[in-house]
Design a protein around this motif. Structure first.
Motif, PDB file in Angstrom:
ATOM      1  N   SER A   1       0.828  -1.206   0.000  1.00 55.95           N
ATOM      2  CA  SER A   1       0.000   0.000   0.000  1.00 55.95           C
ATOM      3  C   SER A   1       0.860   1.252   0.000  1.00 55.95           C
ATOM      4  O   SER A   1       2.027   1.240   0.392  1.00 55.95           O
ATOM      5  CB  SER A   1      -0.906   0.007   1.238  1.00 55.95           C
ATOM      6  OG  SER A   1      -0.132   0.024   2.415  1.00 55.95           O
ATOM      7  N   ASN A   2       0.260   2.350  -0.447  1.00 54.51           N
ATOM      8  CA  ASN A   2       0.884   3.676  -0.448  1.00 54.51           C
ATOM      9  C   ASN A   2       2.257   3.709  -1.115  1.00 54.51           C
ATOM     10  O   ASN A   2       3.239   4.179  -0.537  1.00 54.51           O
ATOM     11  CB  ASN A   2       1.019   4.197   0.999  1.00 54.51           C
ATOM     12  CG  ASN A   2      -0.306   4.230   1.714  1.00 54.51           C
ATOM     13  OD1 ASN A   2      -1.304   4.685   1.167  1.00 54.51           O
ATOM     14  ND2 ASN A   2      -0.321   3.725   2.942  1.00 54.51           N
ATOM     15  N   PRO A   3       2.374   3.174  -2.334  1.00 52.77           N
ATOM     16  CA  PRO A   3       3.685   3.247  -2.993  1.00 52.77           C
ATOM     17  C   PRO A   3       4.033   4.688  -3.323  1.00 52.77           C
ATOM     18  O   PRO A   3       3.169   5.493  -3.651  1.00 52.77           O
ATOM     19  CB  PRO A   3       3.476   2.429  -4.267  1.00 52.77           C
ATOM     20  CG  PRO A   3       2.017   2.538  -4.543  1.00 52.77           C
ATOM     21  CD  PRO A   3       1.344   2.590  -3.200  1.00 52.77           C
ATOM     22  N   ALA A   4       5.308   5.029  -3.234  1.00 56.00           N
ATOM     23  CA  ALA A   4       5.783   6.371  -3.564  1.00 56.00           C
ATOM     24  C   ALA A   4       7.048   6.231  -4.393  1.00 56.00           C
ATOM     25  O   ALA A   4       8.120   5.963  -3.866  1.00 56.00           O
ATOM     26  CB  ALA A   4       6.059   7.174  -2.284  1.00 56.00           C
ATOM     27  N   TRP A   5       6.896   6.427  -5.710  1.00 58.09           N
ATOM     28  CA  TRP A   5       8.026   6.240  -6.609  1.00 58.09           C
ATOM     29  C   TRP A   5       8.803   7.526  -6.760  1.00 58.09           C
ATOM     30  O   TRP A   5       8.261   8.606  -6.819  1.00 58.09           O
ATOM     31  CB  TRP A   5       7.534   5.784  -7.993  1.00 58.09           C
ATOM     32  CG  TRP A   5       7.023   4.384  -7.991  1.00 58.09           C
ATOM     33  CD1 TRP A   5       5.741   3.982  -7.810  1.00 58.09           C
ATOM     34  CD2 TRP A   5       7.791   3.200  -8.138  1.00 58.09           C
ATOM     35  NE1 TRP A   5       5.657   2.620  -7.835  1.00 58.09           N
ATOM     36  CE2 TRP A   5       6.902   2.109  -8.052  1.00 58.09           C
ATOM     37  CE3 TRP A   5       9.146   2.947  -8.345  1.00 58.09           C
ATOM     38  CZ2 TRP A   5       7.327   0.790  -8.169  1.00 58.09           C
ATOM     39  CZ3 TRP A   5       9.565   1.637  -8.471  1.00 58.09           C
ATOM     40  CH2 TRP A   5       8.660   0.573  -8.374  1.00 58.09           C
ATOM     41  N   GLY A   6      10.095   7.398  -6.851  1.00 58.92           N
ATOM     42  CA  GLY A   6      10.973   8.529  -7.079  1.00 58.92           C
ATOM     43  C   GLY A   6      12.345   8.026  -7.459  1.00 58.92           C
ATOM     44  O   GLY A   6      12.504   6.878  -7.824  1.00 58.92           O
ATOM     45  N   THR A   7      13.353   8.868  -7.314  1.00 53.59           N
ATOM     46  CA  THR A   7      14.708   8.475  -7.730  1.00 53.59           C
ATOM     47  C   THR A   7      15.729   8.581  -6.612  1.00 53.59           C
ATOM     48  O   THR A   7      16.906   8.314  -6.822  1.00 53.59           O
ATOM     49  CB  THR A   7      15.180   9.367  -8.887  1.00 53.59           C
ATOM     50  OG1 THR A   7      15.134  10.746  -8.476  1.00 53.59           O
ATOM     51  CG2 THR A   7      14.294   9.179 -10.108  1.00 53.59           C
ATOM     52  N   ASP A   8      15.288   8.966  -5.408  1.00 51.73           N
ATOM     53  CA  ASP A   8      16.280   9.207  -4.353  1.00 51.73           C
ATOM     54  C   ASP A   8      16.510   7.994  -3.463  1.00 51.73           C
ATOM     55  O   ASP A   8      17.358   8.015  -2.582  1.00 51.73           O
ATOM     56  CB  ASP A   8      15.862  10.406  -3.491  1.00 51.73           C
ATOM     57  CG  ASP A   8      14.509  10.186  -2.820  1.00 51.73           C
ATOM     58  OD1 ASP A   8      13.929   9.084  -3.002  1.00 51.73           O
ATOM     59  OD2 ASP A   8      14.046  11.099  -2.128  1.00 51.73           O
ATOM     60  N   GLY A   9      15.737   6.913  -3.659  1.00 50.05           N
ATOM     61  CA  GLY A   9      15.968   5.699  -2.886  1.00 50.05           C
ATOM     62  C   GLY A   9      15.490   5.762  -1.456  1.00 50.05           C
ATOM     63  O   GLY A   9      15.869   4.925  -0.643  1.00 50.05           O
ATOM     64  N   THR A  10      14.669   6.758  -1.093  1.00 50.72           N
ATOM     65  CA  THR A  10      14.145   6.850   0.277  1.00 50.72           C
ATOM     66  C   THR A  10      12.632   6.889   0.209  1.00 50.72           C
ATOM     67  O   THR A  10      11.998   7.866   0.587  1.00 50.72           O
ATOM     68  CB  THR A  10      14.684   8.114   0.979  1.00 50.72           C
ATOM     69  OG1 THR A  10      14.316   9.258   0.199  1.00 50.72           O
ATOM     70  CG2 THR A  10      16.192   8.063   1.110  1.00 50.72           C
ATOM     71  N   LEU A  11      12.039   5.790  -0.258  1.00 48.54           N
ATOM     72  CA  LEU A  11      10.619   5.805  -0.567  1.00 48.54           C
ATOM     73  C   LEU A  11       9.814   5.027   0.455  1.00 48.54           C
ATOM     74  O   LEU A  11      10.216   3.964   0.909  1.00 48.54           O
ATOM     75  CB  LEU A  11      10.381   5.182  -1.948  1.00 48.54           C
ATOM     76  CG  LEU A  11      11.232   5.767  -3.076  1.00 48.54           C
ATOM     77  CD1 LEU A  11      10.961   5.036  -4.357  1.00 48.54           C
ATOM     78  CD2 LEU A  11      10.968   7.244  -3.235  1.00 48.54           C
ATOM     79  N   GLY A  12       8.647   5.542   0.794  1.00 47.55           N
ATOM     80  CA  GLY A  12       7.701   4.806   1.617  1.00 47.55           C
ATOM     81  C   GLY A  12       8.165   4.596   3.044  1.00 47.55           C
ATOM     82  O   GLY A  12       9.173   5.123   3.507  1.00 47.55           O
ATOM     83  N   ASP A  13       7.393   3.781   3.786  1.00 45.95           N
ATOM     84  CA  ASP A  13       7.718   3.506   5.185  1.00 45.95           C
ATOM     85  C   ASP A  13       7.918   2.006   5.404  1.00 45.95           C
ATOM     86  O   ASP A  13       7.659   1.469   6.463  1.00 45.95           O
ATOM     87  CB  ASP A  13       6.591   4.013   6.097  1.00 45.95           C
ATOM     88  CG  ASP A  13       5.230   3.442   5.722  1.00 45.95           C
ATOM     89  OD1 ASP A  13       5.174   2.675   4.743  1.00 45.95           O
ATOM     90  OD2 ASP A  13       4.242   3.760   6.397  1.00 45.95           O
ATOM     91  N   PHE A  14       8.394   1.342   4.357  1.00 44.26           N
ATOM     92  CA  PHE A  14       8.572  -0.109   4.404  1.00 44.26           C
ATOM     93  C   PHE A  14       9.799  -0.443   5.234  1.00 44.26           C
ATOM     94  O   PHE A  14      10.883   0.057   4.982  1.00 44.26           O
ATOM     95  CB  PHE A  14       8.700  -0.641   2.982  1.00 44.26           C
ATOM     96  CG  PHE A  14       8.630  -2.119   2.862  1.00 44.26           C
ATOM     97  CD1 PHE A  14       9.623  -2.819   2.226  1.00 44.26           C
ATOM     98  CD2 PHE A  14       7.568  -2.816   3.409  1.00 44.26           C
ATOM     99  CE1 PHE A  14       9.559  -4.189   2.104  1.00 44.26           C
ATOM    100  CE2 PHE A  14       7.493  -4.172   3.288  1.00 44.26           C
ATOM    101  CZ  PHE A  14       8.492  -4.879   2.638  1.00 44.26           C
ATOM    102  N   LEU A  15       9.662  -1.303   6.221  1.00 48.36           N
ATOM    103  CA  LEU A  15      10.737  -1.553   7.177  1.00 48.36           C
ATOM    104  C   LEU A  15      11.745  -2.589   6.702  1.00 48.36           C
ATOM    105  O   LEU A  15      12.914  -2.546   7.089  1.00 48.36           O
ATOM    106  CB  LEU A  15      10.145  -1.991   8.527  1.00 48.36           C
ATOM    107  CG  LEU A  15       9.217  -0.971   9.192  1.00 48.36           C
ATOM    108  CD1 LEU A  15       8.678  -1.525  10.507  1.00 48.36           C
ATOM    109  CD2 LEU A  15       9.947   0.348   9.429  1.00 48.36           C
ATOM    110  N   GLU A  16      11.301  -3.540   5.886  1.00 53.27           N
ATOM    111  CA  GLU A  16      12.205  -4.606   5.454  1.00 53.27           C
ATOM    112  C   GLU A  16      13.023  -4.126   4.264  1.00 53.27           C
ATOM    113  O   GLU A  16      12.973  -4.691   3.184  1.00 53.27           O
ATOM    114  CB  GLU A  16      11.428  -5.878   5.095  1.00 53.27           C
ATOM    115  CG  GLU A  16      10.770  -6.557   6.282  1.00 53.27           C
ATOM    116  CD  GLU A  16       9.459  -5.917   6.667  1.00 53.27           C
ATOM    117  OE1 GLU A  16       9.072  -4.945   5.990  1.00 53.27           O
ATOM    118  OE2 GLU A  16       8.835  -6.364   7.626  1.00 53.27           O
TER     119      GLU A  16
END
Length: 388
Positions: free
Chosen positions: A352-367
């Motif tokens: 859920s809540n995917p956030a695409w970008g180019t900086d490699g710091t996306l979303g709140d996924f812990l794994e």
């Protein structure tokens, strides 16, 4: 008189020897070479339907047993082992010629391979591919591992004589096939991100192998453990905008990247114990690696089934679905499935809540691993045994 008796004894002895020498010749005259095929050919030389057609160059070992007197069915504990020979499938995908192989079932050239010759009678033929070494018990094959398309066949009650020496061997898959497709619409994979590719798929909680196979049977259903890792090789990569999904009636262009592999049969946790499956999907976009982790999937991988996983994204969610179908489903062309073969589709879960970008710091996924993370994994719940 004595000399006469001596001559008669010698003559009688020669007759006995001559009779003993003639028996093997008579026995050989009664036998014939067995001609094996992987599937069958119709009168025009076109392959007829079989469970599985082997690829040209595949090696096959055929093991012959003579049925025990009064035996109503094949029984390795009672029947008599007769012979074992190895063969190679020809370019038509069905006819087979004798060949020599090494312990791993790979063809070895330079020898004078011989086909199987049998006397008249009724036989059970146990065949498998690749033609790995068979143990001294003439029943066991060791070392079947993940990544090998191991096939088996039992041809029961074949009558062999001079007018009936052709034997068709219909094989079936003893492992499971898994494939993965990643589909993202063009608006999510624009020129700024330079396209999306599936870089690697890793499955944890699988059967480690190798395992043993008994001719005529199936591979054992194994227990998956978290430490057992199988990597699935990427077989096709495309760039954004140049592939149309044939299943999409709208004709929308989508990014598709594919991976495919072979795994040993695995039971679900409730039935055999062990650990659930974790899948890690490494995607590359715009020079950055992103990892999607799907946890707690209680999946069964049954012999002869094809498990087709699809990750498809829109702006709000990345969904993971799985379709289970018989591996040997006949297909024609590139986008049409033929035959009345049942398929079962399950929604495994979603990020859920995917956030695409180019900086490699996306979303709140812990794994997190690699260069970035995408969203939060939410597993779906279901009842029953998924994968059978």
């Amino acid at each position: 008189m004595t000399n006469m008796k001596h001559c008669l004894v010698i003559a009688a002895s020669l007759l006995v020897v001559s009779g003993c020498q003639r028996r093997p010749l008579e026995f050989a005259d009664e036998g014939c070479e067995v001609r094996f095929s992987a599937g069958g050919l119709d009168v025009s030389g076109v392959a007829t339907k079989a469970d599985v057609f082997l690829e040209a160059g595949s090696t096959v070992r055929v093991v012959a047993y003579r049925r025990a007197a009064g035996g109503a069915a094949p029984d390795l504990s009672k029947d008599t082992y007769v012979d074992s020979k190895t063969y190679k499938v020809q370019s038509d995908g069905t006819s087979m010629v004798a060949c020599d192989v090494d312990a791993d079932g790979k063809e070895v050239t330079g020898g004078t391979p011989q086909g199987m010759e049998l006397s008249n009678g009724t036989y059970d033929f146990y065949a498998y591919s690749p033609a790995r070494k068979i143990e001294t018990d003439n029943q066991t094959v060791k070392g079947i591992a993940n990544g090998v398309d191991f096939l088996g066949c039992l041809k029961s009650g074949a009558i062999i004589n001079k007018t009936s020496s052709k034997v068709e061997l219909l094989f079936n898959h003893k492992c499971s096939k898994v494939s993965f497709a990643v589909k993202f619409a063009d608006e999510l994979v624009g020129t700024a991100n330079q396209g999306l590719e599936l870089k690697k798929v890793t499955l944890k909680g699988m059967v480690a192998g190798p395992v043993d196979y008994t001719v005529g049977g199936n591979l054992p259903v194994g227990v998956g453990l978290a430490g057992n890792v199988v990597e699935i090789g990427v077989v096709d990569k495309t760039t954004a905008g140049d592939h149309k999904d044939p299943a999409d009636a709208t004709g929308a262009t989508e990014q598709i990247s594919l991976a495919s592999g072979l795994v040993l049969p695995k039971g679900n946790v409730a039935a055999v114990g062990g650990d659930k499956v974790t899948g890690e999907f490494v995607l590359t976009m715009g020079g950055t690696d992103y990892t999607l982790v799907a946890k707690d999937m209680d999946l069964t991988f049954a012999a002869g089934n094809h498990y087709k996983f699809t990750m498809k994204s829109n702006q709000a969610v990345i969904e993971l679905t799985m379709t289970v179908a018989p591996w040997a489903t006949p297909t024609w062309g590139t986008d049409t499935d033929l035959g009345d073969v049942p398929e079962s589709q399950f929604t495994i879960g979603a990020w859920s809540n995917p956030a695409w970008g180019t900086d490699g710091t996306l979303g709140d996924f812990l794994e997190a691993s690699g260069g970035g993370t995408i969203g939060t994994w939410v597993p779906n719940t279901w009842t029953g045994n998924v994968g059978q």
